[in-house]
Scaffold this motif. Structure first.
Motif, mmCIF file in Angstrom:
data_model
loop_
_atom_site.group_PDB
_atom_site.id
_atom_site.type_symbol
_atom_site.label_atom_id
_atom_site.label_comp_id
_atom_site.label_asym_id
_atom_site.label_seq_id
_atom_site.Cartn_x
_atom_site.Cartn_y
_atom_site.Cartn_z
ATOM 1 N N LEU B 196 -42.069 1.593 95.696
ATOM 2 C CA LEU B 196 -41.950 2.783 94.846
ATOM 3 C C LEU B 196 -40.595 3.439 95.022
ATOM 4 O O LEU B 196 -40.008 3.935 94.054
ATOM 5 C CB LEU B 196 -43.054 3.785 95.190
ATOM 6 C CG LEU B 196 -44.232 3.810 94.243
ATOM 7 C CD1 LEU B 196 -45.233 4.859 94.669
ATOM 8 C CD2 LEU B 196 -43.771 4.076 92.812
ATOM 9 N N ASP B 197 -40.064 3.420 96.239
ATOM 10 C CA ASP B 197 -38.725 3.962 96.445
ATOM 11 C C ASP B 197 -37.706 3.181 95.622
ATOM 12 O O ASP B 197 -36.786 3.758 95.041
ATOM 13 C CB ASP B 197 -38.348 3.884 97.931
ATOM 14 C CG ASP B 197 -38.875 5.065 98.726
ATOM 15 O OD1 ASP B 197 -39.369 6.024 98.110
ATOM 16 O OD2 ASP B 197 -38.798 5.019 99.969
ATOM 17 N N LYS B 198 -37.849 1.868 95.602
ATOM 18 C CA LYS B 198 -36.922 1.062 94.815
ATOM 19 C C LYS B 198 -36.997 1.456 93.350
ATOM 20 O O LYS B 198 -35.975 1.656 92.684
ATOM 21 C CB LYS B 198 -37.246 -0.435 94.963
ATOM 22 C CG LYS B 198 -36.757 -1.028 96.242
ATOM 23 C CD LYS B 198 -37.232 -2.457 96.435
ATOM 24 C CE LYS B 198 -36.506 -3.455 95.565
ATOM 25 N NZ LYS B 198 -36.850 -4.858 95.942
ATOM 26 N N THR B 200 -38.035 4.235 92.093
ATOM 27 C CA THR B 200 -37.484 5.585 91.956
ATOM 28 C C THR B 200 -35.962 5.542 91.896
ATOM 29 O O THR B 200 -35.348 6.180 91.050
ATOM 30 C CB THR B 200 -37.918 6.452 93.153
ATOM 31 O OG1 THR B 200 -39.331 6.445 93.236
ATOM 32 C CG2 THR B 200 -37.414 7.879 92.993
#
Lengths: 216, 216
Positions: B196-198, B200
């Motif tokens: 999810l960070d990627k 984002t």
DNA sequence: ATTGCATTGTGAGAAATTTCACAATAAACT
DNA sequence: AGTTTATTGTGAAATTTCTCACAATGCAAT
């Protein structure tokens, strides 16, 4: 900021979690070797990745925890909060609502969508479930930029199109199909079945590769 | 069989799903280009990967569906069924029990383990949940070779050690920590938060990489 | 102040992975 | 039977990614 590869971005996310722990424990500085141990990779790799951040460490003290953590937070855009939505409220979707609600309270899922009329207009894990026809409108209204797709493969492209029309810029896709999106929309694929197949293969095989990569 | 990279193994799993569909639809042959379209990659990549399988296609007809599907099934060891176990019956664990029960009835999860006494000795999604103290024994007794770890990060190494002692050869790890295992045990990492960070990062960034890789 | 030392930042090399491009070839058509 | 055509299988080039190795550096100890 230089172009950063998707692999490096993934590792920076790992480092961020490690830095959060170090900071919480009051450790003011950290060496690349310690980071490497905590992340399961080589020290040279860590230093290369931190170069992309333009983080600076000093010999003999290492990287300053608080400062690099802030750089990582900036990198991942903590300032400008992005809003999430979920398509598909099956087993996986419900678990994700609960899981992310716990672990990522800072980026709440604003809306869920499902084709099943039984599920719509109900609150599930603190998130209201709407019918898919509302997707374009609600995505735009809630300014949702990130979508999680947890629908069956044959419905994935349809919800993708609606998300993109509504303004979504990034997608985490659990459906095992490639998504057609405009070139400025990022898609990250996560195919659990495929990952289990990989494990199955290497578990039944003497030839285990030396160092396994982290998802993606 | 030649050494096959983890990336190739992942793609072969994708091809397998596609071949299952083609076979079910009665399509007797398929070209590398059609496979490439269905899997979201290039035709040369597909041919390279199928080389590792020693699959043979003929010009003008392509690859024979039934035959290559059988090769893929052999490759992933459908013959010698491997048994699965799960550690961690939280939100994610329960969803996995349900999800895999649906999608992979051929490889059932034989046992689940959890530290919480509230959960143990109960049946959850058709799978009995045992206390962690029984892990070594039950893993050995049920001949479990593949484990799924869905416990919090600080408990992951502990259950890993018990699994490995019991005889597990491959692990799918949802916990965001590197696992120390003997060199002949394969670990596949799946860190949802990192993914999810990627998403984002790239969603908030004009510089979207051209072709995003699949998981891992 | 000076010396010693462990660590960073990074050029250069190595390794892994993907893509190109084309000869070989099997089917279809005349 | 021969010709055409589209596709496979695969060396080789290109690209990406990782690792090595070491000069530069800043702190600590003297």
């Amino acid at each position: 900021m230089r172009n950063v590869s998707t692999k490096t971005v993934g590792r920076l996310s790992q480092y961020r979690r490690i830095f959060m722990n170090l900071y919480a424990q009051g450790q003011t500085h950290v060496h690349s070797q310690q980071l490497a141990d905590a992340a399961g990779m080589g020290a040279a790799q860590v230093r290369r990745d931190l170069m992309a951040l333009e983080a600076v460490g000093t010999p003999a003290k290492g990287y300053p925890t608080a400062q690099v953590l802030e750089q990582l937070n900036d990198f991942f855009g903590v300032a400008e909060k992005q809003h999430l939505a979920l398509a598909g409220v099956g087993n996986l979707g419900r678990a994700l609502l609960a899981y992310l609600g716990e672990r990522r309270p800072s980026t709440p899922i604003m809306a869920a969508f499902d084709a099943d009329p039984e599920k719509t207009y109900k609150e599930i894990q603190g998130c209201t479930c709407y019918p898919v026809d509302w997707m374009e409108d609600l995505v735009e209204k809630f300014k949702i930029t990130i979508a999680i797709i947890a629908v069956p493969g044959d419905a994935a492209q349809g919800v993708t199109d609606r998300f993109v029309t509504g303004g979504v810029r990034g997608i985490l896709n659990f459906a095992p199909v490639p998504l057609r999106v405009p070139s400025d929309v990022y898609v990250e694929y996560l195919d659990i079945t495929m990952l289990l197949d990989k494990v199955t293969y290497f578990a039944g095989n003497a030839q285990v590769p030396t160092s396994s990569d982290v998802e993606s």
